[in-house]
Write a protein that holds these residues in place. Structure first.
Motif, mmCIF file in Angstrom:
data_model
loop_
_atom_site.group_PDB
_atom_site.id
_atom_site.type_symbol
_atom_site.label_atom_id
_atom_site.label_comp_id
_atom_site.label_asym_id
_atom_site.label_seq_id
_atom_site.Cartn_x
_atom_site.Cartn_y
_atom_site.Cartn_z
ATOM 1 N N LYS A 26 1.155 -1.240 -0.062
ATOM 2 C CA LYS A 26 -0.100 0.375 0.083
ATOM 3 C C LYS A 26 0.658 1.375 -0.229
ATOM 4 O O LYS A 26 1.641 1.300 0.679
ATOM 5 C CB LYS A 26 -0.716 0.495 1.506
ATOM 6 C CG LYS A 26 -2.019 1.428 1.414
ATOM 7 C CD LYS A 26 -2.779 1.131 2.061
ATOM 8 C CE LYS A 26 -3.543 2.627 2.652
ATOM 9 N NZ LYS A 26 -4.229 2.254 3.401
ATOM 10 N N LYS A 27 0.442 2.565 -0.928
ATOM 11 C CA LYS A 27 1.379 3.160 -1.314
ATOM 12 C C LYS A 27 1.011 4.830 -0.250
ATOM 13 O O LYS A 27 -0.019 4.760 -0.735
ATOM 14 C CB LYS A 27 1.441 3.949 -2.587
ATOM 15 C CG LYS A 27 2.900 2.566 -3.214
ATOM 16 C CD LYS A 27 2.819 3.669 -4.264
ATOM 17 C CE LYS A 27 4.506 2.677 -5.046
ATOM 18 N NZ LYS A 27 4.472 3.068 -6.345
ATOM 19 N N VAL A 28 1.416 4.983 0.764
ATOM 20 C CA VAL A 28 1.263 6.370 1.352
ATOM 21 C C VAL A 28 1.713 7.427 1.208
ATOM 22 O O VAL A 28 3.023 7.238 1.252
ATOM 23 C CB VAL A 28 0.452 6.124 2.320
ATOM 24 C CG1 VAL A 28 0.330 7.252 3.843
ATOM 25 C CG2 VAL A 28 0.043 4.523 3.556
#
Length: 77
Positions: free
Chosen positions: A3-5
């Motif tokens: 998951k990219k934040v």
């Protein structure tokens, strides 16, 4: 699964000038030499509303009004 934040730009720190800080301290300064102590009391909502309304109409602070009443009752000694 990754998951990219993403984080936004780091906020810049706005520093107040020494003059602003000095003005703030001067506004809060009192001529009292005795240290202050905090007092917390519970009062009915209708009484708080009445006090707040009267203070707002006179342009005073609740703390100042109550401090004066306490000084009248218990003296300055």
């Amino acid at each position: 699964m990754n998951k990219k934040v993403s984080f936004g730009v780091r906020p810049s720190v706005t520093r107040t000038s020494e003059l602003d800080a000095e003005a703030w301290v001067a506004d809060r300064a009192t001529d009292e030499r005795e240290p202050m102590k905090r007092l917390t009391i519970d009062i009915p909502a209708h009484l708080h509303r009445a006090i707040k309304t009267q203070c707002a109409s006179r342009g005073t602070k609740i703390a100042d009004e109550l401090r004066e009443l306490l000084l009248q009752k218990y003296g300055k000694s």
